[in-house]
Write an enzyme that holds these catalytic residues in place. Structure first.
Site, short mmCIF file in Angstrom:
data_model
loop_
_atom_site.label_atom_id
_atom_site.label_comp_id
_atom_site.label_asym_id
_atom_site.label_seq_id
_atom_site.Cartn_x
_atom_site.Cartn_y
_atom_site.Cartn_z
N LYS A 14 0.76 -1.08 0.07
CA LYS A 14 0.13 0.04 0.15
C LYS A 14 0.86 1.27 -0.02
CE LYS A 14 -2.27 -0.76 3.96
NZ LYS A 14 -1.72 -2.15 4.26
N ARG A 89 -9.87 0.45 8.78
CA ARG A 89 -9.29 -0.77 9.03
C ARG A 89 -10.22 -1.54 9.71
NH1 ARG A 89 -3.48 0.53 8.89
NH2 ARG A 89 -2.29 -1.55 9.26
N ARG A 128 11.45 -6.24 5.43
CA ARG A 128 11.08 -4.88 5.78
C ARG A 128 11.81 -4.72 7.30
NH1 ARG A 128 5.46 -2.24 5.21
NH2 ARG A 128 5.19 -2.90 7.39
N ARG A 134 11.54 -1.45 11.20
CA ARG A 134 10.46 -1.01 11.87
C ARG A 134 10.05 -2.24 13.23
NH1 ARG A 134 4.99 0.13 8.28
NH2 ARG A 134 4.05 -1.21 10.06
N ARG A 145 -0.54 -9.32 13.49
CA ARG A 145 -1.15 -8.18 12.60
C ARG A 145 -2.02 -8.84 11.31
NH1 ARG A 145 3.95 -5.40 11.21
NH2 ARG A 145 2.95 -4.14 9.63
P1 AMP Z 1 0.73 0.50 9.08
O1 AMP Z 1 1.72 1.37 9.00
O2 AMP Z 1 -0.67 0.96 8.30
O3 AMP Z 1 0.86 -1.08 8.96
O4 AMP Z 1 0.18 0.76 10.72
C1 AMP Z 1 0.90 0.18 11.68
C2 AMP Z 1 0.06 0.21 13.03
O5 AMP Z 1 -0.54 1.29 13.30
C3 AMP Z 1 -1.06 -0.86 12.81
O6 AMP Z 1 -0.73 -2.15 13.08
C4 AMP Z 1 -1.97 -0.38 13.87
O7 AMP Z 1 -1.60 -0.78 15.39
C5 AMP Z 1 -1.89 1.37 13.73
N1 AMP Z 1 -2.84 1.69 13.09
C6 AMP Z 1 -2.64 2.32 11.47
N2 AMP Z 1 -3.70 2.83 11.08
C7 AMP Z 1 -4.66 2.36 11.80
C8 AMP Z 1 -5.81 2.31 11.90
N3 AMP Z 1 -6.65 3.07 10.73
N4 AMP Z 1 -6.81 1.99 12.85
C9 AMP Z 1 -6.36 1.51 13.94
N5 AMP Z 1 -5.11 1.15 14.04
C10 AMP Z 1 -4.07 1.79 12.84
#
Ligand code: AMP
Length: 189
Positions: A14, A89, A128, A134, A145
């Site tokens: 994404k 999400r 990654r 990260r 996740r």
């Molecule tokens: P990402 O970088 O999008 O994979 O997000 C990393 C982490 O941030 C996720 O595993 C969640 O813990 C949190 N997070 C990001 N976006 C959301 C969202 N829309 N709703 C809830 N938690 C989020």
């Protein structure tokens, strides 16, 4: 305005594809994960709250995410559109996004679902984690996740099909090939 939801499991690409879409269509980008990581880095109260959830591979509560999203969205001036990356999400977030856009006389133009098989997601995320460091890209948190994705996020596929906004994209292949499929889908809106 061109309002794109880019959707997919963790590791589906994404973020990478969003950067290209932003460049080509000159729209703004909201990555909720990036917003939260910046808050953590800056040591804010929000960052402290978010870190607890992120480290556990859990989602941040909907009310908090919805407020963050609206404030980032409203900070864009003279925007041609927005790509929503990592949001929504949950069904509650999708409904909130729809309401937020309707209140501003707008709509989601398309939801692009980047589909990638589970074993490939695992391989990409572990790589990654090694490359970027990260903290949540370690095997244990990745598994959590992915479980959260299947239980709380994947139901959005049917939700967006119901909204007639759903567009499947094969997320396996070269970055250029995937981007070409995305452009085809966006240009046909
Ligand atoms: P990402 O970088 O999008 O994979 O997000 C990393 C982490 O941030 C996720 O595993 C969640 O813990 C949190 N997070 C990001 N976006 C959301 C969202 N829309 N709703 C809830 N938690 C989020």
């Amino acid at each position: 305005m061109l309002n794109i939801v880019i959707f997919g499991a963790p590791g589906s690409g994404k973020g990478t594809q969003s950067e290209r879409i932003v460049e080509k269509y000159k729209i703004n980008h909201i990555s909720t994960g990036d917003v939260l990581r910046a808050e953590i880095k800056n040591g804010t109260e929000l960052g402290k709250t978010a870190k607890g959830y992120i480290d556990q591979g859990q989602l941040i509560p909907d009310e908090l995410m919805i407020d963050i999203l609206a404030s980032v969205f409203d900070s864009f001036k003279d925007s041609k559109g927005v790509i929503f990356d990592g949001f929504p999400r949950t069904i509650a977030q999708a409904e909130a996004l729809k309401n937020m856009l309707v209140e501003r006389g707008q709509d989601v133009s398309v939801m692009l679902d980047l589909e990638v098989p589970e074993d490939e997601l695992m391989t990409r995320l572990i790589k990654r984690g090694k490359d970027s460091g990260r903290a949540d890209d370690n095997e244990e948190t990745i598994k959590k996740r992915l479980t959260v994705y299947h239980s709380q996020t994947a139901p959005l596929i049917d939700w967006y099909k119901g909204e007639k906004k759903y567009q499947h994209i094969n997320g396996l292949g070269t970055m250029d090939g995937i981007f070409a499929d995305i452009c085809k889908a966006v240009d046909s809106i």
